[in-house]
Write a protein that holds these residues in place. Structure first.
Motif, PDB file in Angstrom:
ATOM      1  N   VAL A  48      -1.343   6.464  -1.420  1.00  0.00           N
ATOM      2  CA  VAL A  48      -1.284   5.822  -0.103  1.00  0.00           C
ATOM      3  C   VAL A  48      -0.179   4.763  -0.088  1.00  0.00           C
ATOM      4  CG1 VAL A  48      -2.570   4.448   1.582  1.00  0.00           C
ATOM      5  CG2 VAL A  48      -3.725   6.277   0.345  1.00  0.00           C
ATOM      6  N   GLU A  49      -0.041   4.042  -1.177  1.00  0.00           N
ATOM      7  CA  GLU A  49       1.016   3.036  -1.264  1.00  0.00           C
ATOM      8  C   GLU A  49       2.390   3.709  -1.255  1.00  0.00           C
ATOM      9  OE1 GLU A  49       1.874  -1.103  -3.548  1.00  0.00           O
ATOM     10  OE2 GLU A  49       1.178   0.544  -4.809  1.00  0.00           O
ATOM     11  N   LEU A  50       2.518   4.869  -1.903  1.00  0.00           N
ATOM     12  CA  LEU A  50       3.793   5.594  -1.885  1.00  0.00           C
ATOM     13  C   LEU A  50       4.207   5.946  -0.462  1.00  0.00           C
ATOM     14  CD1 LEU A  50       3.468   8.105  -4.863  1.00  0.00           C
ATOM     15  CD2 LEU A  50       4.985   6.127  -4.697  1.00  0.00           C
ATOM     16  N   VAL A  51       3.252   6.335   0.363  1.00  0.00           N
ATOM     17  CA  VAL A  51       3.540   6.682   1.748  1.00  0.00           C
ATOM     18  C   VAL A  51       3.805   5.430   2.576  1.00  0.00           C
ATOM     19  CG1 VAL A  51       2.591   7.737   3.839  1.00  0.00           C
ATOM     20  CG2 VAL A  51       2.211   8.809   1.621  1.00  0.00           C
ATOM     21  N   GLU A  87      -1.508  -0.302   6.088  1.00  0.00           N
ATOM     22  CA  GLU A  87      -2.217   0.431   7.144  1.00  0.00           C
ATOM     23  C   GLU A  87      -1.305   0.890   8.272  1.00  0.00           C
ATOM     24  OE1 GLU A  87      -6.352  -1.898   7.389  1.00  0.00           O
ATOM     25  OE2 GLU A  87      -4.570  -3.073   6.848  1.00  0.00           O
ATOM     26  N   SER A  88      -0.514  -0.011   8.823  1.00  0.00           N
ATOM     27  CA  SER A  88       0.318   0.366   9.973  1.00  0.00           C
ATOM     28  C   SER A  88       1.424   1.334   9.560  1.00  0.00           C
ATOM     29  CB  SER A  88       0.902  -0.861  10.666  1.00  0.00           C
ATOM     30  OG  SER A  88       1.709  -1.591   9.774  1.00  0.00           O
ATOM     31  N   ALA A  89       1.994   1.151   8.380  1.00  0.00           N
ATOM     32  CA  ALA A  89       3.065   2.038   7.917  1.00  0.00           C
ATOM     33  C   ALA A  89       2.540   3.455   7.696  1.00  0.00           C
ATOM     34  CB  ALA A  89       3.689   1.502   6.637  1.00  0.00           C
ATOM     35  N   VAL A  90       1.371   3.577   7.110  1.00  0.00           N
ATOM     36  CA  VAL A  90       0.815   4.897   6.812  1.00  0.00           C
ATOM     37  C   VAL A  90       0.400   5.606   8.095  1.00  0.00           C
ATOM     38  CG1 VAL A  90      -1.031   6.128   5.620  1.00  0.00           C
ATOM     39  CG2 VAL A  90       0.081   4.221   4.506  1.00  0.00           C
ATOM     40  N   SER A  91      -0.256   4.905   8.987  1.00  0.00           N
ATOM     41  CA  SER A  91      -0.683   5.553  10.231  1.00  0.00           C
ATOM     42  C   SER A  91       0.523   5.927  11.089  1.00  0.00           C
ATOM     43  CB  SER A  91      -1.647   4.662  11.007  1.00  0.00           C
ATOM     44  OG  SER A  91      -1.012   3.466  11.409  1.00  0.00           O
ATOM     45  N   GLY A  92       1.629   5.219  10.928  1.00  0.00           N
ATOM     46  CA  GLY A  92       2.847   5.532  11.645  1.00  0.00           C
ATOM     47  C   GLY A  92       3.516   6.814  11.176  1.00  0.00           C
ATOM     48  N   GLU A  93       3.065   7.372  10.080  1.00  0.00           N
ATOM     49  CA  GLU A  93       3.626   8.622   9.554  1.00  0.00           C
ATOM     50  C   GLU A  93       2.947   9.847  10.155  1.00  0.00           C
ATOM     51  OE1 GLU A  93       6.248   9.146   7.834  1.00  0.00           O
ATOM     52  OE2 GLU A  93       6.704   7.078   7.369  1.00  0.00           O
ATOM     53  N   GLY A  94       2.045   9.613  11.108  1.00  0.00           N
ATOM     54  CA  GLY A  94       1.368  10.737  11.750  1.00  0.00           C
ATOM     55  C   GLY A  94       0.186  11.276  10.965  1.00  0.00           C
ATOM     56  N   LEU A  95      -0.264  10.519   9.981  1.00  0.00           N
ATOM     57  CA  LEU A  95      -1.414  10.918   9.177  1.00  0.00           C
ATOM     58  C   LEU A  95      -2.690  10.349   9.801  1.00  0.00           C
ATOM     59  CD1 LEU A  95       0.136  10.001   5.718  1.00  0.00           C
ATOM     60  CD2 LEU A  95      -0.007  12.278   6.726  1.00  0.00           C
ATOM     61  N   HIS A  96      -3.810  10.998   9.569  1.00  0.00           N
ATOM     62  CA  HIS A  96      -5.076  10.478  10.091  1.00  0.00           C
ATOM     63  C   HIS A  96      -5.854   9.795   8.968  1.00  0.00           C
ATOM     64  CE1 HIS A  96      -6.401  14.407   8.526  1.00  0.00           C
ATOM     65  NE2 HIS A  96      -7.571  13.826   8.356  1.00  0.00           N
ATOM     66  N   LYS A 144      10.251   9.714   1.836  1.00  0.00           N
ATOM     67  CA  LYS A 144      10.559   9.864   3.265  1.00  0.00           C
ATOM     68  C   LYS A 144      11.002  11.289   3.569  1.00  0.00           C
ATOM     69  CE  LYS A 144      12.030   5.113   4.108  1.00  0.00           C
ATOM     70  NZ  LYS A 144      13.157   4.239   4.449  1.00  0.00           N
ATOM     71  N   GLU A 145      11.838  11.832   2.718  1.00  0.00           N
ATOM     72  CA  GLU A 145      12.321  13.201   2.894  1.00  0.00           C
ATOM     73  C   GLU A 145      11.158  14.195   2.819  1.00  0.00           C
ATOM     74  OE1 GLU A 145      15.191  16.337   0.524  1.00  0.00           O
ATOM     75  OE2 GLU A 145      15.616  14.199   0.332  1.00  0.00           O
ATOM     76  N   ALA A 146      10.263  14.001   1.863  1.00  0.00           N
ATOM     77  CA  ALA A 146       9.113  14.899   1.716  1.00  0.00           C
ATOM     78  C   ALA A 146       8.195  14.817   2.935  1.00  0.00           C
ATOM     79  CB  ALA A 146       8.340  14.553   0.446  1.00  0.00           C
ATOM     80  N   LEU A 147       7.968  13.611   3.458  1.00  0.00           N
ATOM     81  CA  LEU A 147       7.122  13.450   4.642  1.00  0.00           C
ATOM     82  C   LEU A 147       7.753  14.125   5.857  1.00  0.00           C
ATOM     83  CD1 LEU A 147       6.029   9.737   4.131  1.00  0.00           C
ATOM     84  CD2 LEU A 147       4.564  11.772   3.959  1.00  0.00           C
ATOM     85  N   THR A 148       9.056  14.028   5.978  1.00  0.00           N
ATOM     86  CA  THR A 148       9.763  14.700   7.076  1.00  0.00           C
ATOM     87  C   THR A 148       9.622  16.212   6.939  1.00  0.00           C
ATOM     88  OG1 THR A 148      11.322  12.883   7.320  1.00  0.00           O
ATOM     89  CG2 THR A 148      12.018  15.021   8.175  1.00  0.00           C
ATOM     90  N   MET A 149       9.755  16.718   5.732  1.00  0.00           N
ATOM     91  CA  MET A 149       9.602  18.156   5.497  1.00  0.00           C
ATOM     92  C   MET A 149       8.196  18.624   5.870  1.00  0.00           C
ATOM     93  SD  MET A 149      11.760  18.581   1.926  1.00  0.00           S
ATOM     94  CE  MET A 149      10.929  20.083   1.519  1.00  0.00           C
ATOM     95  N   LEU A 150       7.186  17.837   5.534  1.00  0.00           N
ATOM     96  CA  LEU A 150       5.811  18.196   5.879  1.00  0.00           C
ATOM     97  C   LEU A 150       5.625  18.237   7.392  1.00  0.00           C
ATOM     98  CD1 LEU A 150       3.812  16.114   3.240  1.00  0.00           C
ATOM     99  CD2 LEU A 150       4.047  18.604   3.335  1.00  0.00           C
ATOM    100  N   ASN A 185       7.950  18.684   9.698  1.00  0.00           N
ATOM    101  CA  ASN A 185       8.720  19.805  10.237  1.00  0.00           C
ATOM    102  C   ASN A 185       8.032  21.146  10.008  1.00  0.00           C
ATOM    103  OD1 ASN A 185      10.676  18.014  11.133  1.00  0.00           O
ATOM    104  ND2 ASN A 185      12.052  18.390   9.418  1.00  0.00           N
ATOM    105  N   ALA A 186       7.295  21.250   8.925  1.00  0.00           N
ATOM    106  CA  ALA A 186       6.568  22.478   8.606  1.00  0.00           C
ATOM    107  C   ALA A 186       5.184  22.492   9.269  1.00  0.00           C
ATOM    108  CB  ALA A 186       6.422  22.626   7.095  1.00  0.00           C
ATOM    109  N   GLU A 187       4.881  21.465  10.029  1.00  0.00           N
ATOM    110  CA  GLU A 187       3.585  21.316  10.696  1.00  0.00           C
ATOM    111  C   GLU A 187       2.429  21.336   9.709  1.00  0.00           C
ATOM    112  OE1 GLU A 187       3.344  24.090  13.937  1.00  0.00           O
ATOM    113  OE2 GLU A 187       5.124  23.252  14.906  1.00  0.00           O
ATOM    114  N   VAL A 188       2.652  20.690   8.565  1.00  0.00           N
ATOM    115  CA  VAL A 188       1.594  20.491   7.581  1.00  0.00           C
ATOM    116  C   VAL A 188       0.961  19.145   7.904  1.00  0.00           C
ATOM    117  CG1 VAL A 188       1.067  20.095   5.142  1.00  0.00           C
ATOM    118  CG2 VAL A 188       2.717  21.861   5.799  1.00  0.00           C
ATOM    119  N   TYR A 189      -0.322  19.170   8.199  1.00  0.00           N
ATOM    120  CA  TYR A 189      -1.005  17.952   8.606  1.00  0.00           C
ATOM    121  C   TYR A 189      -1.617  17.263   7.401  1.00  0.00           C
ATOM    122  CZ  TYR A 189      -0.174  20.113  13.032  1.00  0.00           C
ATOM    123  OH  TYR A 189       0.445  20.699  14.093  1.00  0.00           O
ATOM    124  N   GLY A 190      -1.876  15.980   7.556  1.00  0.00           N
ATOM    125  CA  GLY A 190      -2.414  15.253   6.424  1.00  0.00           C
ATOM    126  C   GLY A 190      -3.192  14.025   6.817  1.00  0.00           C
TER     127      GLY A 190
END
Length: 85
Positions: A18-21, A55-64, A29-35, A37-42
């Protein structure tokens, strides 16, 4: 797996992941963008996000946010194969 085999894939971050994200390097960042773009949810463990103060940084990545125990049970009940690193 999703792109090449058409399998549903979900990525879940917990513990130090979680801290890495929340404080991502360029490679993360590149890996998160790839996910995305591939519509892999997380998801991520909200308790770990609070622990690492990201908290705000992680939720801003589109993760639930979903507690780790609940996520594990849900994924298994939905038939996912759980692989950890």
């Amino acid at each position: 797996m999703k792109k090449n085999r058409g399998q549903d894939v979900e990525v879940y971050f917990f513990g130090p992941g979680v801290e890495l994200v929340g404080k991502p390097s360029d490679k993360v960042k590149e890996a998160l963008t790839m996910l995305r773009n591939a519509e892999v949810y997380g998801g991520y463990c909200p308790f770990n996000a609070q622990q690492f103060d990201v908290e705000s940084a992680v939720s801003g990545e589109g993760l639930h946010g979903e507690p780790a125990g609940e996520a594990l049970v849900r994924l298994i009940e939905e038939g996912y194969q759980v692989v950890g690193y």
